[in-house]
Write a protein that holds these residues in place. Structure first.
Motif, PDB file in Angstrom:
ATOM      1  N   SER A  38       0.833  -1.200   0.000  1.00 28.66           N
ATOM      2  CA  SER A  38       0.000   0.000   0.000  1.00 28.66           C
ATOM      3  C   SER A  38       0.867   1.248   0.000  1.00 28.66           C
ATOM      4  CB  SER A  38      -0.900   0.000   1.237  1.00 28.66           C
ATOM      5  OG  SER A  38      -1.618   1.204   1.312  1.00 28.66           O
ATOM      6  N   PRO A  39       0.472   2.259  -0.765  1.00 27.85           N
ATOM      7  CA  PRO A  39       1.220   3.519  -0.712  1.00 27.85           C
ATOM      8  C   PRO A  39       0.852   4.363   0.510  1.00 27.85           C
ATOM      9  CG  PRO A  39      -0.506   3.645  -2.356  1.00 27.85           C
ATOM     10  CD  PRO A  39      -0.522   2.240  -1.816  1.00 27.85           C
ATOM     11  N   ASN A  40      -0.235   3.999   1.205  1.00 28.77           N
ATOM     12  CA  ASN A  40      -0.685   4.735   2.389  1.00 28.77           C
ATOM     13  C   ASN A  40      -0.418   3.921   3.644  1.00 28.77           C
ATOM     14  OD1 ASN A  40      -1.694   6.711   0.702  1.00 28.77           O
ATOM     15  ND2 ASN A  40      -3.703   5.756   0.586  1.00 28.77           N
ATOM     16  N   ARG A  41       0.221   4.538   4.610  1.00 30.11           N
ATOM     17  CA  ARG A  41       0.539   3.853   5.864  1.00 30.11           C
ATOM     18  C   ARG A  41      -0.719   3.510   6.654  1.00 30.11           C
ATOM     19  NH1 ARG A  41       4.546   6.960   9.489  1.00 30.11           N
ATOM     20  NH2 ARG A  41       6.024   6.073   8.037  1.00 30.11           N
ATOM     21  N   ASN A  42      -1.718   4.366   6.618  1.00 32.41           N
ATOM     22  CA  ASN A  42      -2.915   4.130   7.430  1.00 32.41           C
ATOM     23  C   ASN A  42      -3.794   3.009   6.893  1.00 32.41           C
ATOM     24  OD1 ASN A  42      -3.660   5.567   5.190  1.00 32.41           O
ATOM     25  ND2 ASN A  42      -5.075   6.910   6.245  1.00 32.41           N
ATOM     26  N   LEU A  43      -3.578   2.556   5.687  1.00 32.09           N
ATOM     27  CA  LEU A  43      -4.367   1.451   5.130  1.00 32.09           C
ATOM     28  C   LEU A  43      -3.681   0.096   5.282  1.00 32.09           C
ATOM     29  CD1 LEU A  43      -5.616   3.104   1.827  1.00 32.09           C
ATOM     30  CD2 LEU A  43      -6.834   2.893   3.989  1.00 32.09           C
ATOM     31  N   ALA A  44      -2.465   0.094   5.801  1.00 32.23           N
ATOM     32  CA  ALA A  44      -1.695  -1.150   5.900  1.00 32.23           C
ATOM     33  C   ALA A  44      -1.954  -1.861   7.221  1.00 32.23           C
ATOM     34  CB  ALA A  44      -0.210  -0.834   5.767  1.00 32.23           C
ATOM     35  N   ASP A  45      -1.782  -3.182   7.201  1.00 33.62           N
ATOM     36  CA  ASP A  45      -1.887  -3.989   8.417  1.00 33.62           C
ATOM     37  C   ASP A  45      -0.649  -3.815   9.293  1.00 33.62           C
ATOM     38  OD1 ASP A  45      -4.330  -5.022   7.580  1.00 33.62           O
ATOM     39  OD2 ASP A  45      -3.380  -6.714   6.556  1.00 33.62           O
ATOM     40  N   PHE A  46       0.501  -3.699   8.666  1.00 37.34           N
ATOM     41  CA  PHE A  46       1.750  -3.524   9.399  1.00 37.34           C
ATOM     42  C   PHE A  46       2.799  -2.936   8.473  1.00 37.34           C
ATOM     43  CE2 PHE A  46       1.648  -7.795   7.712  1.00 37.34           C
ATOM     44  CZ  PHE A  46       2.910  -7.989   7.180  1.00 37.34           C
ATOM     45  N   GLY A  47       3.862  -2.420   9.076  1.00 38.41           N
ATOM     46  CA  GLY A  47       4.950  -1.822   8.327  1.00 38.41           C
ATOM     47  C   GLY A  47       6.120  -2.768   8.189  1.00 38.41           C
ATOM     48  N   VAL A  48       6.787  -2.702   7.049  1.00 37.51           N
ATOM     49  CA  VAL A  48       7.905  -3.583   6.739  1.00 37.51           C
ATOM     50  C   VAL A  48       9.098  -2.737   6.333  1.00 37.51           C
ATOM     51  CG1 VAL A  48       8.723  -5.326   5.116  1.00 37.51           C
ATOM     52  CG2 VAL A  48       6.436  -5.486   6.017  1.00 37.51           C
ATOM     53  N   TYR A  49      10.257  -3.087   6.862  1.00 36.26           N
ATOM     54  CA  TYR A  49      11.501  -2.455   6.449  1.00 36.26           C
ATOM     55  C   TYR A  49      12.405  -3.534   5.861  1.00 36.26           C
ATOM     56  CZ  TYR A  49      15.988  -0.083   6.623  1.00 36.26           C
ATOM     57  OH  TYR A  49      17.198   0.461   6.290  1.00 36.26           O
ATOM     58  N   PHE A  50      12.912  -3.291   4.659  1.00 39.43           N
ATOM     59  CA  PHE A  50      13.777  -4.259   4.000  1.00 39.43           C
ATOM     60  C   PHE A  50      15.232  -3.918   4.317  1.00 39.43           C
ATOM     61  CE2 PHE A  50       9.896  -4.392   1.480  1.00 39.43           C
ATOM     62  CZ  PHE A  50       9.659  -5.751   1.479  1.00 39.43           C
ATOM     63  N   THR A  51      15.906  -4.862   4.958  1.00 40.00           N
ATOM     64  CA  THR A  51      17.293  -4.664   5.359  1.00 40.00           C
ATOM     65  C   THR A  51      18.221  -5.411   4.412  1.00 40.00           C
ATOM     66  OG1 THR A  51      18.837  -4.850   7.194  1.00 40.00           O
ATOM     67  CG2 THR A  51      17.258  -6.625   6.948  1.00 40.00           C
ATOM     68  N   LYS A  52      19.488  -5.009   4.426  1.00 34.60           N
ATOM     69  CA  LYS A  52      20.485  -5.676   3.603  1.00 34.60           C
ATOM     70  C   LYS A  52      21.345  -6.637   4.411  1.00 34.60           C
ATOM     71  CE  LYS A  52      20.574  -1.985   0.303  1.00 34.60           C
ATOM     72  NZ  LYS A  52      21.306  -1.036  -0.491  1.00 34.60           N
ATOM     73  N   ILE A  53      21.083  -6.717   5.712  1.00 33.13           N
ATOM     74  CA  ILE A  53      21.843  -7.598   6.596  1.00 33.13           C
ATOM     75  C   ILE A  53      20.917  -8.689   7.110  1.00 33.13           C
ATOM     76  CG2 ILE A  53      23.239  -7.711   8.688  1.00 33.13           C
ATOM     77  CD1 ILE A  53      23.796  -4.697   8.194  1.00 33.13           C
ATOM     78  N   ARG A  54      21.265  -9.935   6.852  1.00 27.77           N
ATOM     79  CA  ARG A  54      20.383 -11.071   7.151  1.00 27.77           C
ATOM     80  C   ARG A  54      20.119 -11.222   8.645  1.00 27.77           C
ATOM     81  NH1 ARG A  54      19.951 -16.808   7.700  1.00 27.77           N
ATOM     82  NH2 ARG A  54      18.650 -17.670   6.058  1.00 27.77           N
ATOM     83  N   SER A  55      21.065 -10.965   9.463  1.00 29.22           N
ATOM     84  CA  SER A  55      20.900 -11.189  10.908  1.00 29.22           C
ATOM     85  C   SER A  55      19.971 -10.159  11.560  1.00 29.22           C
ATOM     86  CB  SER A  55      22.268 -11.173  11.600  1.00 29.22           C
ATOM     87  OG  SER A  55      22.880  -9.918  11.436  1.00 29.22           O
ATOM     88  N   PHE A  56      19.684  -9.055  10.903  1.00 27.29           N
ATOM     89  CA  PHE A  56      18.778  -8.062  11.463  1.00 27.29           C
ATOM     90  C   PHE A  56      17.311  -8.409  11.208  1.00 27.29           C
ATOM     91  CE2 PHE A  56      22.036  -4.371  11.164  1.00 27.29           C
ATOM     92  CZ  PHE A  56      22.740  -4.936  12.188  1.00 27.29           C
ATOM     93  N   ALA A  57      17.034  -9.379  10.363  1.00 20.79           N
ATOM     94  CA  ALA A  57      15.660  -9.716  10.005  1.00 20.79           C
ATOM     95  C   ALA A  57      14.936 -10.348  11.191  1.00 20.79           C
ATOM     96  CB  ALA A  57      15.639 -10.686   8.828  1.00 20.79           C
ATOM     97  N   GLY A  58      13.672 -10.010  11.324  1.00 19.92           N
ATOM     98  CA  GLY A  58      12.867 -10.576  12.392  1.00 19.92           C
ATOM     99  C   GLY A  58      11.689  -9.693  12.733  1.00 19.92           C
ATOM    100  N   CYS A  59      10.945 -10.134  13.709  1.00 18.45           N
ATOM    101  CA  CYS A  59       9.720  -9.455  14.114  1.00 18.45           C
ATOM    102  C   CYS A  59       9.972  -8.591  15.335  1.00 18.45           C
ATOM    103  CB  CYS A  59       8.650 -10.499  14.429  1.00 18.45           C
ATOM    104  SG  CYS A  59       7.065  -9.782  14.780  1.00 18.45           S
ATOM    105  N   LYS A  60       9.378  -7.431  15.338  1.00 19.25           N
ATOM    106  CA  LYS A  60       9.437  -6.548  16.511  1.00 19.25           C
ATOM    107  C   LYS A  60       8.036  -6.498  17.102  1.00 19.25           C
ATOM    108  CE  LYS A  60      12.532  -3.121  14.575  1.00 19.25           C
ATOM    109  NZ  LYS A  60      12.561  -1.689  14.339  1.00 19.25           N
ATOM    110  N   GLU A  61       7.826  -7.173  18.192  1.00 20.21           N
ATOM    111  CA  GLU A  61       6.487  -7.191  18.778  1.00 20.21           C
ATOM    112  C   GLU A  61       6.347  -6.169  19.806  1.00 20.21           C
ATOM    113  OE1 GLU A  61       4.396 -11.148  18.702  1.00 20.21           O
ATOM    114  OE2 GLU A  61       6.468 -11.647  19.174  1.00 20.21           O
TER     115      GLU A  61
END
Length: 127
Positions: free
Chosen positions: A104-127
């Motif tokens: 979605s181009p609008n933040r308020n219409l999304a279920d959650f936000g995603v950030y794409f990282t270039k480092i594999r070990s940083f991937a995961g969920c922030k609860e």
């Protein structure tokens, strides 16, 4: 005459339900729990056409900063290595994807936000 008496008696025993303007005849939807976006991994297809949003499972917004994202994602080059939350393999086709998400181009219409990282070990969920 007897049929009229029997019908009147049945209405007295089993009274009719009153119908008001607020009464709906459709069955009520069960309460839906929020989607568990921390369990998304594997092959993911990114749908960007708003006309096809109804066929998607989640709606995401691509965050520009990691601090505001709910899920940090690393894009894997091989589908076999996308075996943990936050490790996604971009599927080339929606038919071969485990999950289909709408970007979605609008933040308020999304279920959650995603950030794409270039480092594999940083991937995961922030609860």
């Amino acid at each position: 005459m007897r049929i009229l008496f029997i019908l009147t008696f049945l209405l007295w025993v089993f009274p009719a339900k009153f119908v008001s303007a607020e009464t709906t005849f459709l069955p009520e939807k069960p309460t839906v729990l929020p989607p568990d976006f921390c369990r998304i991994y594997g092959s993911v297809y990114f749908e960007r056409d708003p006309r096809k949003q109804a066929g998607t499972q989640f709606t995401i917004y691509e965050e520009t900063e990691e601090a505001f994202a709910n899920l940090v994602v690393y894009k894997e080059d091989n589908k076999l290595f996308a075996d943990a939350p936050g490790l996604w393999y971009p599927a080339p086709n929606r038919d071969f994807a485990d999950f289909v998400v709408f970007v979605s181009p609008n933040r308020n219409l999304a279920d959650f936000g995603v950030y794409f990282t270039k480092i594999r070990s940083f991937a995961g969920c922030k609860e």
